[in-house]
Scaffold this motif. Structure first.
Motif, PDB file in Angstrom:
ATOM      1  N   VAL A  44       0.850  -1.205   0.000  1.00 26.56           N
ATOM      2  CA  VAL A  44       0.000   0.000   0.000  1.00 26.56           C
ATOM      3  C   VAL A  44       0.884   1.252   0.000  1.00 26.56           C
ATOM      4  O   VAL A  44       0.624   2.222  -0.731  1.00 26.56           O
ATOM      5  N   ILE A  45       1.955   1.232   0.805  1.00 24.73           N
ATOM      6  CA  ILE A  45       2.870   2.378   0.853  1.00 24.73           C
ATOM      7  C   ILE A  45       3.485   2.610  -0.532  1.00 24.73           C
ATOM      8  O   ILE A  45       3.503   3.737  -1.036  1.00 24.73           O
ATOM      9  N   ALA A  46       3.957   1.542  -1.170  1.00 22.16           N
ATOM     10  CA  ALA A  46       4.595   1.668  -2.491  1.00 22.16           C
ATOM     11  C   ALA A  46       3.626   2.248  -3.510  1.00 22.16           C
ATOM     12  O   ALA A  46       3.987   3.128  -4.301  1.00 22.16           O
ATOM     13  N   ILE A  47       2.378   1.765  -3.476  1.00 20.65           N
ATOM     14  CA  ILE A  47       1.367   2.264  -4.431  1.00 20.65           C
ATOM     15  C   ILE A  47       1.136   3.761  -4.219  1.00 20.65           C
ATOM     16  O   ILE A  47       1.110   4.544  -5.171  1.00 20.65           O
ATOM     17  N   CYS A  48       0.986   4.157  -2.966  1.00 18.69           N
ATOM     18  CA  CYS A  48       0.705   5.573  -2.675  1.00 18.69           C
ATOM     19  C   CYS A  48       1.908   6.458  -3.031  1.00 18.69           C
ATOM     20  O   CYS A  48       1.736   7.552  -3.578  1.00 18.69           O
ATOM     21  N   LEU A  49       3.115   5.988  -2.742  1.00 18.58           N
ATOM     22  CA  LEU A  49       4.293   6.803  -3.065  1.00 18.58           C
ATOM     23  C   LEU A  49       4.461   6.943  -4.575  1.00 18.58           C
ATOM     24  O   LEU A  49       4.957   7.962  -5.063  1.00 18.58           O
ATOM     25  N   SER A  50       4.029   5.912  -5.332  1.00 16.90           N
ATOM     26  CA  SER A  50       4.189   5.966  -6.796  1.00 16.90           C
ATOM     27  C   SER A  50       3.347   7.057  -7.437  1.00 16.90           C
ATOM     28  O   SER A  50       3.557   7.421  -8.584  1.00 16.90           O
ATOM     29  N   LEU A  51       2.361   7.587  -6.683  1.00 16.29           N
ATOM     30  CA  LEU A  51       1.511   8.645  -7.241  1.00 16.29           C
ATOM     31  C   LEU A  51       2.286   9.945  -7.418  1.00 16.29           C
ATOM     32  O   LEU A  51       1.861  10.844  -8.139  1.00 16.29           O
ATOM     33  N   GLY A  52       3.439  10.031  -6.737  1.00 14.05           N
ATOM     34  CA  GLY A  52       4.302  11.205  -6.892  1.00 14.05           C
ATOM     35  C   GLY A  52       3.719  12.486  -6.326  1.00 14.05           C
ATOM     36  O   GLY A  52       4.029  13.577  -6.815  1.00 14.05           O
ATOM     37  N   ARG A  53       2.858  12.359  -5.312  1.00 14.03           N
ATOM     38  CA  ARG A  53       2.215  13.554  -4.753  1.00 14.03           C
ATOM     39  C   ARG A  53       3.199  14.355  -3.896  1.00 14.03           C
ATOM     40  O   ARG A  53       4.163  13.813  -3.364  1.00 14.03           O
ATOM     41  N   GLU A  54       2.867  15.635  -3.750  1.00 16.28           N
ATOM     42  CA  GLU A  54       3.753  16.558  -3.032  1.00 16.28           C
ATOM     43  C   GLU A  54       3.706  16.333  -1.516  1.00 16.28           C
ATOM     44  O   GLU A  54       4.714  16.459  -0.828  1.00 16.28           O
ATOM     45  N   ILE A  55       2.531  16.003  -0.995  1.00 18.58           N
ATOM     46  CA  ILE A  55       2.381  15.789   0.454  1.00 18.58           C
ATOM     47  C   ILE A  55       2.006  14.329   0.701  1.00 18.58           C
ATOM     48  O   ILE A  55       1.064  13.809   0.081  1.00 18.58           O
ATOM     49  N   ILE A  56       2.758  13.687   1.574  1.00 15.34           N
ATOM     50  CA  ILE A  56       2.480  12.274   1.871  1.00 15.34           C
ATOM     51  C   ILE A  56       2.048  12.150   3.332  1.00 15.34           C
ATOM     52  O   ILE A  56       2.772  12.558   4.240  1.00 15.34           O
ATOM     53  N   LEU A  57       0.843  11.629   3.531  1.00 15.78           N
ATOM     54  CA  LEU A  57       0.310  11.454   4.885  1.00 15.78           C
ATOM     55  C   LEU A  57       0.375   9.972   5.247  1.00 15.78           C
ATOM     56  O   LEU A  57      -0.109   9.119   4.487  1.00 15.78           O
ATOM     57  N   LEU A  58       0.983   9.670   6.373  1.00 18.66           N
ATOM     58  CA  LEU A  58       1.080   8.262   6.803  1.00 18.66           C
ATOM     59  C   LEU A  58       0.497   8.115   8.203  1.00 18.66           C
ATOM     60  O   LEU A  58       0.931   8.792   9.129  1.00 18.66           O
ATOM     61  N   ASP A  59      -0.506   7.236   8.327  1.00 12.26           N
ATOM     62  CA  ASP A  59      -1.105   6.998   9.641  1.00 12.26           C
ATOM     63  C   ASP A  59      -0.530   5.701  10.217  1.00 12.26           C
ATOM     64  O   ASP A  59      -0.764   4.619   9.658  1.00 12.26           O
ATOM     65  N   GLU A  60       0.203   5.818  11.296  1.00  9.53           N
ATOM     66  CA  GLU A  60       0.866   4.676  11.938  1.00  9.53           C
ATOM     67  C   GLU A  60       1.572   3.781  10.903  1.00  9.53           C
ATOM     68  O   GLU A  60       1.246   2.586  10.761  1.00  9.53           O
TER      69      GLU A  60
END
Lengths: 197, 265
Positions: free
Chosen positions: A137-153
């Motif tokens: 899930v982390i890899a998929i979200c990081l691949s979006l290349g967004r400017e702000i990354i929010l991570l919950d726990e």
């Protein structure tokens, strides 16, 4: 840049935080820390516009949090939830659901950097451990290349080795603002700035 | 073709006697369905007698306003039944479901009565009421299944919705998996029913027409058309119910804001 001015939030009779002010610079790595039930996850939800502050003002990249700006605000964000038990078959399906232009190679590359074989993207989630799912899930979200990354726990299901690999991946991101909520001591130490709740 | 052979009162009574078999089985196995069986049979008889009485009147009048009002009442009852069975809030959902039913019936009736059968008198009660009734009647069950799937999905597995909404930003894309699941679960039984029609199930409308004196070929043509109408109608009512409801179940930030009780048994 994320700027909060004296924001307060209460749910029912419970005051989660009161007159909280902070600034998160572009490219910063900030962690909301504190014991459970103090509003860390709620603050992340607030940044996504699902919860509004009772009082105060919240601004993201110069856009105030309101209905007019919400689409623009979300378009610069990637959100990695605490609950990674999403009702999908595998990572490929999840990637297609959130990306209009799926970057499979980029996801595979991040998956490898997180210490797993690239082919795990197409492995069934119900045959994976919590830690494996979380990294997909982390890899998929990081691949979006967004400017702000929010991570919950983000460390909830990860062992120490995987946590360090994740830190290394986060460190390699260029000019991204990382905002997390955690009560893991090692992760809190990793953040450049801590906002205690 | 001959007219249908009438069933006399005495013969009807003999017909009822076959209920002795399930009744004896219930008693033997001490299954508490005896009272339910009596209530169901009595309700059926009373309801059908009332229907026969007012349908006869409606057919005699054959007035476009009365016929349309009758279809409107069927839409109202259908929408109310769906809201009640799914356990949704009346004041929020009744209007979207009525809208979905009415619009779908205008399209389906308009197409099948106006374009396919090409009636001289569009509102002819002999066609307008039974065809509308068959589409609406069938849609209730499939809508309950589809809409329950949709609203339960949104209320019990909302994490995926919020995950897609933040990461993609598009609400239509965030609700797509829930709509897909609702359509599959709602319409699959209907597809299965169509695929075995004539082999396992003998369609009631066709049987009724043949018993009523129509030629089997005509009866089959009507049956095929009515099945197409039912499938298209169910699909339209289901998707429109979802889309109209969506105008009310999300706030301007995309939060899910409806409450959902446990569906009725």
């Amino acid at each position: 840049m994320i700027r909060s001015e004296k924001i307060s939030l209460s749910i029912g009779n419970l005051n989660l935080f009161k007159e909280l002010s902070f600034t998160i610079e572009r490219g910063g790595n900030v962690c909301f820390a504190g014991p459970s039930g103090r509003g860390k996850s709620s603050l992340l939800k607030m940044l996504q516009g699902y919860i509004l502050p009772d009082t105060g003002r919240l601004e993201i990249n110069g856009m105030e949090l309101n209905t007019g700006n919400i689409k623009g605000i979300r378009s610069i964000m990637a959100y990695i939830p605490q609950n990674i038990n999403l009702p999908v078959t595998d990572g490929s399906e999840l990637l297609k659901l959130i990306s209009d232009n799926p970057q499979k190679e980029e996801v595979s590359h991040i998956i490898e950097n997180l210490g797993m074989p690239a082919g795990m993207l197409s492995h069934r989630f119900d045959e994976m451990s919590g830690g494996q799912k979380q990294r997909i899930v982390i890899a998929i979200c990081l691949s979006l290349g967004r400017e702000i990354i929010l991570l919950d726990e983000p460390t909830a299901s990860l062992d120490n080795g995987s946590i360090r690999k994740l830190m290394s991946v986060i460190n390699s991101l260029n000019n991204k603002t990382v905002v997390s909520a955690s009560h893991n001591a090692e992760w809190i130490q990793f953040a450049g700035k801590i906002i205690e709740l | 073709m001959n007219d249908t052979a009438d069933i006399g009162i005495f013969d009807l009574a003999i017909g009822f006697s076959v209920l002795a078999i399930p009744l004896l089985l219930f008693l033997y196995y001490r299954i508490r369905l005896v009272k339910d069986l009596f209530i169901s049979v009595i309700r059926m008889i009373v309801q059908l007698m009332l229907v026969a009485a007012y349908l006869e009147w409606i057919f005699e009048m054959n007035n476009p306003w009365i016929n349309s009002l009758w279809v409107f009442i069927m839409v109202l009852i259908g929408a109310g039944t769906i809201v009640h069975r799914i356990g949704l809030e009346w004041r929020v959902f009744i209007v979207p479901f009525i809208m979905a039913g009415l619009l779908s019936m205008i399209i389906i009736d308009g197409f099948f009565l106006g374009v396919v059968i090409r009636l001289d008198y569009f509102f002819d009660a002999r066609y307008f009421i039974p065809i509308s009734g068959m589409v609406l009647g069938n849609s209730i069950h499939h809508n309950i299944v589809g809409l329950t799937t949709y609203f339960e999905g949104l209320s019990k597995r909302k994490e995926l919705y919020y995950f897609i909404l933040t990461n993609n930003g598009n609400r239509k894309k965030a609700i797509r998996p829930y709509i897909q699941e609702a359509l599959v679960k709602g319409l699959n039984p209907l597809l299965a029913n169509m695929s075995v029609m004539g082999l396992i199930s003998l369609p009631g409308m066709m049987t009724g027409q043949i018993l009523g004196g129509a030629s089997p070929v005509t009866a089959i043509k009507y049956q095929v058309m009515i099945m197409i109408a039912i499938f298209a109608g169910c699909t339209m009512i289901l998707i429109m119910s979802i889309l109209y409801s969506n105008l009310l179940v999300f706030d301007t930030y995309g939060n899910i804001k409806f409450s959902h009780k446990q569906p009725k048994g």
